[in-house]
Design an enzyme around this catalytic site. Sequence first.
Site, PDB file in Angstrom:
ATOM      1  N   GLY A  26       0.845  -1.194   0.000  1.00  0.00           N
ATOM      2  CA  GLY A  26       0.000   0.000   0.000  1.00  0.00           C
ATOM      3  C   GLY A  26       0.877   1.239   0.000  1.00  0.00           C
ATOM      4  CG  HIS A 108       0.013   1.034  14.381  1.00  0.00           C
ATOM      5  ND1 HIS A 108       0.217   1.856  15.474  1.00  0.00           N
ATOM      6  CD2 HIS A 108      -1.306   0.727  14.394  1.00  0.00           C
ATOM      7  CE1 HIS A 108      -0.939   2.043  16.106  1.00  0.00           C
ATOM      8  NE2 HIS A 108      -1.867   1.354  15.468  1.00  0.00           N
TER       9      HIS A 108
END
Length: 330
Positions: A26, A108
């Site tokens: 992405g 993350h």
Amino acid sequence: MAKIYYDKDADLKVYKNRTIAIVGYGIQGRGQALSLRDSGLDVVVAQRKGGKNYDQAKKDKFKPIDAEEAAKIADVIMVLTQDHLQGDIYKDSLKKHMKKGKSLAFSHGFNIHFGQIKPSKDIDVWMIAPKGPGALVRRQFEEGKGVPCLVAVHQDASKKALKDALAYAKGIGGGRAGIFRTTFKEETETDLFGEQAVLCGGASELIKTGFETLVEAGYAPEMAYFECLHEMKLIIDLIYEEGIVGMRERVSDTAEYGDYSRGPRVVNQRTKKEMQKILKEIQSGKFAREWMKENREGRRRFEDYRRDAKKHKIEKVGVKLRDMMSWMQK
């Protein structure tokens, strides 16, 4: 104060004869993969067939493979898919190949911190989190600059996890700007809180409520849009570049006085108490459990939220007005 590392603290040679797999191509995956490759590192991309991300990886001269094959051949596996997908990807494709000496990496901390992924103790687990979207990471890298990054080590089986993480950050340009030491807990909880209470949830609700207040009082929706949404960028850009005090120095004295005297009536102690509740829901894992349950059950509430948001009058007005703004045309 957080410890800060720079390029001088990192050595790309730690990746000699080692392969990095980027799982998910992405926006963030693309920005990191291209920059790592341009830094001279060996990079493979894992992206499922079908869809624009697979096609983009091929255009960028990668040969996309599936996640299991990537985990098998790579030494460092950086997982950059969406949070709610990572647990299943790890369980189904990565876990069996995470042998001693390998590293599992993230941008993350959600899945590690909230226990959606529980890696074996004999691998390294670390995080490099750029404080900007992948397109900005890439653009800054190409300009010889960098986006500040966060670094955290969850497991250090090899005793070399921090060196690997810092070298990775250097490979995407982070060492040019600064790499801030944190923990998976701190990064995850502050990131979720910022999104929910300020950046996305707080800001969007403030904009919509201001718009509704003006329209319900009889003002033209176009005027309400300009004042409550369109001009938000002007103020945010000033805050971004100069801080809150710097923004106040650059608006009119009337606006500055209204800021001091009226702002605390809108965002007040009641607001802060609600923010504290939101933070506790994040810290306790309540939000994470709710979000994962929402995905397991087909995202009914999530899709309802999306549909309702698109129906709001501010969106209809915005489409019309943005069409008139030539600088926004693609």
